[in-house]
Motif scaffolding. Structure first.
Motif, PDB file in Angstrom:
ATOM      1  N   ASP A 246      75.387  32.571  90.676  1.00 23.55           N
ATOM      2  CA  ASP A 246      76.558  32.989  89.908  1.00 23.55           C
ATOM      3  C   ASP A 246      76.477  32.522  88.460  1.00 23.55           C
ATOM      4  O   ASP A 246      77.458  32.039  87.892  1.00 23.55           O
ATOM      5  N   ARG A 247      75.315  32.671  87.866  1.00 24.15           N
ATOM      6  CA  ARG A 247      75.118  32.258  86.477  1.00 24.15           C
ATOM      7  C   ARG A 247      74.834  33.491  85.652  1.00 24.15           C
ATOM      8  O   ARG A 247      73.789  34.120  85.771  1.00 24.15           O
ATOM      9  N   SER A 248      75.775  33.900  84.808  1.00 22.10           N
ATOM     10  CA  SER A 248      75.607  35.095  83.993  1.00 22.10           C
ATOM     11  C   SER A 248      75.102  34.718  82.605  1.00 22.10           C
ATOM     12  O   SER A 248      75.191  33.562  82.174  1.00 22.10           O
TER      13      SER A 248
ATOM     14  N   ARG B  33      76.453  35.761  79.814  1.00 24.04           N
ATOM     15  CA  ARG B  33      77.610  35.400  78.995  1.00 24.04           C
ATOM     16  C   ARG B  33      78.088  33.975  79.309  1.00 24.04           C
ATOM     17  O   ARG B  33      78.418  33.217  78.409  1.00 24.04           O
ATOM     18  N   GLY B  34      78.138  33.629  80.589  1.00 24.21           N
ATOM     19  CA  GLY B  34      78.565  32.284  80.941  1.00 24.21           C
ATOM     20  C   GLY B  34      77.661  31.221  80.337  1.00 24.21           C
ATOM     21  O   GLY B  34      78.127  30.170  79.880  1.00 24.21           O
ATOM     22  N   THR B  35      76.361  31.495  80.315  1.00 23.59           N
ATOM     23  CA  THR B  35      75.420  30.550  79.718  1.00 23.59           C
ATOM     24  C   THR B  35      75.641  30.444  78.216  1.00 23.59           C
ATOM     25  O   THR B  35      75.642  29.347  77.649  1.00 23.59           O
TER      26      THR B  35
ATOM     27  N   GLU C 162      78.408  30.987  76.654  1.00 29.02           N
ATOM     28  CA  GLU C 162      79.671  30.283  76.444  1.00 29.02           C
ATOM     29  C   GLU C 162      79.487  28.771  76.535  1.00 29.02           C
ATOM     30  O   GLU C 162      80.120  28.010  75.809  1.00 29.02           O
ATOM     31  N   ASP C 163      78.620  28.322  77.438  1.00 31.02           N
ATOM     32  CA  ASP C 163      78.347  26.890  77.547  1.00 31.02           C
ATOM     33  C   ASP C 163      77.581  26.362  76.334  1.00 31.02           C
ATOM     34  O   ASP C 163      77.777  25.226  75.902  1.00 31.02           O
TER      35      ASP C 163
ATOM     36  N   THR D  62      83.703  30.941  71.278  1.00 34.60           N
ATOM     37  CA  THR D  62      84.539  30.697  72.445  1.00 34.60           C
ATOM     38  C   THR D  62      85.667  29.772  72.021  1.00 34.60           C
ATOM     39  O   THR D  62      85.648  29.216  70.917  1.00 34.60           O
TER      40      THR D  62
ATOM     41  N   GLN E 171      93.694  37.439  76.979  1.00 29.34           N
ATOM     42  CA  GLN E 171      92.679  38.002  77.864  1.00 29.34           C
ATOM     43  C   GLN E 171      93.061  39.409  78.303  1.00 29.34           C
ATOM     44  O   GLN E 171      94.194  39.853  78.098  1.00 29.34           O
TER      45      GLN E 171
ATOM     46  N   GLU F  23      88.390  38.877  81.080  1.00 26.70           N
ATOM     47  CA  GLU F  23      87.661  38.182  80.023  1.00 26.70           C
ATOM     48  C   GLU F  23      88.567  37.899  78.828  1.00 26.70           C
ATOM     49  O   GLU F  23      89.564  38.579  78.599  1.00 26.70           O
TER      50      GLU F  23
END
Length: 285
Positions: A86-88, A90-92, A94-95, A154, A180, A237
């Protein structure tokens, strides 16, 4: 018997497995992960003497196969890699955004990010350079073009930026607003799949900069940051952020509210809504 991933405790227990390379450490970690994954989420960390020892993920892949939800490989020099589910992209990103100035993404031709396109590869993002091969790319031109694109922001990256403002030493409050994409306005509405935002290039940026400056000039307000994403944004989002640094919470809350109101009223950003049944432009955000 406990069900898989049942919550066993609110605490995290740490257990080490040590031994020489031929003593079966990874095998034991596998067995432990298989047993513990029935009680909760399991992460593993593998110590690497050299970064390239496990870059193919052979041992950490065994950890994952045994039931670990996330794995890390660490070296004494601070190098690391991680695996998990579950690692996208976009999520990466954002981190990474709060800590890094640039992130280079190799592959992901279907990502809606600025891209250098080699060999006529099909792509989804804006092409800021095209070349038959890497040697033909003008790197200086690419860097210049990159700085003309929208930065990736972000809420966390904006908060970190505002904390570095010179006025931060006199500030006792940071207030934020995040807007959102709603899936529905009412229970009986068609579900919104995504929104697509376009901006009046140049004018939108100028007006947001002016709003930031005018709000930051208020008594007690130290700094203001506004950011509105463009392009396709999926239901759930984040769309827009307002971050205010102020001496006290009163000025901070008031300025956040005024900031989002002025952004919606004064900045030329246009919204198209796509539902499961229809697509239409919305005149008000």
């Amino acid at each position: 018997m406990l069900k898989p991933h049942a919550v066993y405790s609110s605490d995290m227990y740490v257990l080490g497995v040590v031994g020489h390379s031929d003593t079966g450490k990874t095998t034991l970690v596998e067995r432990l992960a298989e047993r513990l994954q029935a009680r909760g989420r399991v992460a593993t960390i593998k110590h690497l003497h050299d970064f390239d020892v496990d870059t193919e993920g052979k041992d950490t892949a065994r950890h994952r196969a045994a039931g670990a939800d996330r794995t890390y490989g660490l070296t004494d020099r601070g190098e690391w890699f991680a695996t998990g589910e579950d690692r996208s992209l976009r999520g990466t990103l954002e981190d990474l955004a709060p800590e890094f100035d640039y992130t280079l993404v190799e592959g992901y031709s279907d990502a809606a990010i600025p891209q250098v396109v080699l060999g006529g590869r099909e792509h989804a993002g804006e092409a800021i350079a095209d070349a038959p091969e890497a040697d033909a790319v003008d790197v200086d031109a690419v860097v210049e073009a990159l700085h003309e694109t929208d930065s990736f922001e972000t809420l966390d990256s904006l908060v970190q930026e505002i904390k570095r403002d010179p006025g931060a030493q006199e500030a006792g409050a940071i207030a934020t607003f995040t807007g959102q994409v709603r899936a529905k306005d009412h229970p009986d509405d068609d579900r919104t799949e995504h929104l697509a935002f376009e901006k009046y290039e140049g004018v939108a940026e100028e007006r947001m900069t002016n709003i930031e400056a005018e709000l930051a000039a208020r008594d007690g307000v130290k700094a203001v940051r506004l950011h509105h994403r463009t392009g396709v944004i999926e239901a759930g989002e984040d769309i827009v952020f307002v971050v205010v640094l102020a001496g006290h919470r009163g000025e901070a809350f008031e300025t956040v509210s005024d900031g989002i109101d002025r952004l919606k009223d004064e900045v030329p950003i246009f919204k198209k809504e796509v539902t499961v049944e229809d697509a239409f432009w919305v005149h008000e955000q």
